[in-house]
Each structure stands twice: as C-alpha cells, then as structure tokens.
Design a protein around this motif. Sequence first.
Motif, PDB file in Angstrom:
ATOM      1  N   MET A  16     -13.841 -39.170 -10.168  1.00  0.00           N
ATOM      2  CA  MET A  16     -12.524 -39.876 -10.819  1.00  0.00           C
ATOM      3  C   MET A  16     -11.506 -40.084  -9.903  1.00  0.00           C
ATOM      4  N   ALA A  17     -10.962 -41.325 -10.104  1.00  0.00           N
ATOM      5  CA  ALA A  17      -9.863 -41.766  -9.131  1.00  0.00           C
ATOM      6  C   ALA A  17      -8.783 -40.907  -9.373  1.00  0.00           C
ATOM      7  N   GLU A  18      -7.949 -40.551  -8.263  1.00  0.00           N
ATOM      8  CA  GLU A  18      -6.467 -39.844  -8.260  1.00  0.00           C
ATOM      9  C   GLU A  18      -5.457 -40.730  -8.931  1.00  0.00           C
ATOM     10  N   LYS A  19      -4.768 -40.124  -9.609  1.00  0.00           N
ATOM     11  CA  LYS A  19      -3.472 -40.873 -10.379  1.00  0.00           C
ATOM     12  C   LYS A  19      -2.662 -41.118  -8.939  1.00  0.00           C
ATOM     13  N   LYS A  20      -2.062 -42.274  -9.074  1.00  0.00           N
ATOM     14  CA  LYS A  20      -1.052 -42.899  -8.022  1.00  0.00           C
ATOM     15  C   LYS A  20       0.228 -42.671  -8.550  1.00  0.00           C
ATOM     16  N   LEU A  21       1.043 -41.543  -8.270  1.00  0.00           N
ATOM     17  CA  LEU A  21       2.227 -41.117  -8.859  1.00  0.00           C
ATOM     18  C   LEU A  21       3.168 -41.431  -7.415  1.00  0.00           C
ATOM     19  N   ARG A  22       4.557 -41.881  -7.936  1.00  0.00           N
ATOM     20  CA  ARG A  22       5.365 -42.283  -7.105  1.00  0.00           C
ATOM     21  C   ARG A  22       6.665 -41.372  -7.374  1.00  0.00           C
ATOM     22  N   LYS A  23       7.341 -41.155  -5.958  1.00  0.00           N
ATOM     23  CA  LYS A  23       8.699 -40.401  -6.176  1.00  0.00           C
ATOM     24  C   LYS A  23       9.593 -41.068  -7.225  1.00  0.00           C
ATOM     25  N   GLY A  24      10.238 -40.351  -8.267  1.00  0.00           N
ATOM     26  CA  GLY A  24      11.133 -40.968  -9.090  1.00  0.00           C
ATOM     27  C   GLY A  24      10.407 -41.399 -10.248  1.00  0.00           C
ATOM     28  N   GLU A  25       9.003 -41.425 -10.351  1.00  0.00           N
ATOM     29  CA  GLU A  25       8.324 -41.858 -11.492  1.00  0.00           C
ATOM     30  C   GLU A  25       8.437 -40.830 -12.841  1.00  0.00           C
ATOM     31  N   GLU A  26       8.446 -41.467 -13.981  1.00  0.00           N
ATOM     32  CA  GLU A  26       8.774 -40.466 -15.099  1.00  0.00           C
ATOM     33  C   GLU A  26       7.239 -40.015 -15.564  1.00  0.00           C
ATOM     34  N   VAL A  27       7.311 -38.534 -15.736  1.00  0.00           N
ATOM     35  CA  VAL A  27       6.111 -37.851 -16.170  1.00  0.00           C
ATOM     36  C   VAL A  27       6.350 -36.804 -17.242  1.00  0.00           C
ATOM     37  N   THR A  28       5.495 -36.653 -17.859  1.00  0.00           N
ATOM     38  CA  THR A  28       5.579 -35.480 -18.916  1.00  0.00           C
ATOM     39  C   THR A  28       4.087 -34.344 -18.436  1.00  0.00           C
ATOM     40  N   TRP A  29       4.695 -33.168 -18.740  1.00  0.00           N
ATOM     41  CA  TRP A  29       3.505 -31.985 -18.647  1.00  0.00           C
ATOM     42  C   TRP A  29       3.685 -31.144 -19.735  1.00  0.00           C
ATOM     43  N   SER A  30       2.668 -30.261 -19.764  1.00  0.00           N
ATOM     44  CA  SER A  30       2.679 -29.282 -21.088  1.00  0.00           C
ATOM     45  C   SER A  30       2.930 -27.858 -20.272  1.00  0.00           C
ATOM     46  N   SER A  31       3.923 -27.020 -20.785  1.00  0.00           N
ATOM     47  CA  SER A  31       4.282 -25.988 -20.228  1.00  0.00           C
ATOM     48  C   SER A  31       4.624 -25.069 -21.356  1.00  0.00           C
ATOM     49  N   HIS A  32       3.776 -23.944 -21.733  1.00  0.00           N
ATOM     50  CA  HIS A  32       4.076 -22.953 -22.518  1.00  0.00           C
ATOM     51  C   HIS A  32       3.891 -23.484 -23.858  1.00  0.00           C
ATOM     52  N   GLY A  33       3.187 -24.497 -24.214  1.00  0.00           N
ATOM     53  CA  GLY A  33       2.861 -25.176 -25.496  1.00  0.00           C
ATOM     54  C   GLY A  33       3.635 -25.982 -25.894  1.00  0.00           C
ATOM     55  N   GLN A  34       4.735 -26.378 -24.915  1.00  0.00           N
ATOM     56  CA  GLN A  34       5.856 -27.538 -24.983  1.00  0.00           C
ATOM     57  C   GLN A  34       5.467 -28.575 -24.058  1.00  0.00           C
ATOM     58  N   THR A  35       5.888 -29.783 -24.594  1.00  0.00           N
ATOM     59  CA  THR A  35       5.777 -30.927 -23.640  1.00  0.00           C
ATOM     60  C   THR A  35       7.167 -31.323 -22.788  1.00  0.00           C
ATOM     61  N   VAL A  36       7.145 -31.148 -21.489  1.00  0.00           N
ATOM     62  CA  VAL A  36       8.385 -31.315 -20.656  1.00  0.00           C
ATOM     63  C   VAL A  36       8.580 -32.584 -20.127  1.00  0.00           C
ATOM     64  N   HIS A  37       9.527 -33.242 -20.126  1.00  0.00           N
ATOM     65  CA  HIS A  37       9.722 -34.581 -19.467  1.00  0.00           C
ATOM     66  C   HIS A  37      10.407 -34.514 -18.250  1.00  0.00           C
ATOM     67  N   GLY A  38      10.188 -35.131 -17.204  1.00  0.00           N
ATOM     68  CA  GLY A  38      10.620 -35.030 -15.851  1.00  0.00           C
ATOM     69  C   GLY A  38      10.534 -36.329 -14.850  1.00  0.00           C
ATOM     70  N   GLU A  39      10.415 -35.918 -13.678  1.00  0.00           N
ATOM     71  CA  GLU A  39       9.980 -36.822 -12.482  1.00  0.00           C
ATOM     72  C   GLU A  39       9.458 -36.071 -11.436  1.00  0.00           C
ATOM     73  N   VAL A  40       8.684 -37.250 -10.913  1.00  0.00           N
ATOM     74  CA  VAL A  40       8.094 -36.739  -9.603  1.00  0.00           C
ATOM     75  C   VAL A  40       9.133 -36.506  -8.563  1.00  0.00           C
ATOM     76  N   VAL A  41       9.133 -35.435  -7.859  1.00  0.00           N
ATOM     77  CA  VAL A  41      10.040 -35.232  -6.643  1.00  0.00           C
ATOM     78  C   VAL A  41       9.250 -35.538  -5.270  1.00  0.00           C
ATOM     79  N   GLU A  42       8.271 -35.292  -5.234  1.00  0.00           N
ATOM     80  CA  GLU A  42       7.292 -35.425  -3.888  1.00  0.00           C
ATOM     81  C   GLU A  42       5.811 -34.997  -4.170  1.00  0.00           C
ATOM     82  N   LYS A  43       5.038 -35.733  -3.342  1.00  0.00           N
ATOM     83  CA  LYS A  43       3.387 -35.595  -3.220  1.00  0.00           C
ATOM     84  C   LYS A  43       3.318 -34.485  -2.147  1.00  0.00           C
TER      85      LYS A  43
END
Length: 72
Positions: free
Chosen positions: A1-28
């Motif tokens: 499977m190909a790696e996702k190409k995420l860039r600094k400043g890109e908006e992302v979401t992730w799951s944390s303790h059953g909640q969806t968290v919104h934020g941004e990429v700071v660094e790879k």
Amino acid sequence: MAEKKLRKGEEVTWSSHGQTVHGEVVEKITEDTRAATRQVRASEDDPQYRVRSDKTGKDAVHKPSALRTPKK
C-alpha cells in the motif's frame, strides 16, 4: 500500500479516545526521536507525523494510516 503524502500545514483528522480530532500536520518524522512527550520510532520507510490539535493546541504523533484528510 502506498504511503499517504501529507504536507506541513495540511488539515487532518484522527481518532483519540473515541473522538474525532481536527488539526494540522506539523512535521514528518523520519528518524527515531522524542516528540509529543514520547519516544517515536520512525524511519524513511516507516515515517510518522507530528500533528497539532486545533482545539487544544497539543501535539500527537501518528502513523500515516491513522490520519485522514477531510473531504472538501
């Protein structure tokens, strides 16, 4: 499977303790280091991303598979 190409400043979401968290990429991360108060194991072939929550301003580190880009 190909790696996702995420860039600094890109908006992302992730799951944390059953909640969806919104934020941004700071660094790879491509080498072993300390980030977000923990030891991170990463390499060029197995990178991780430091992300920052929009709500709390706190950092977290996740593998690319745990991060989602919101649909626009």
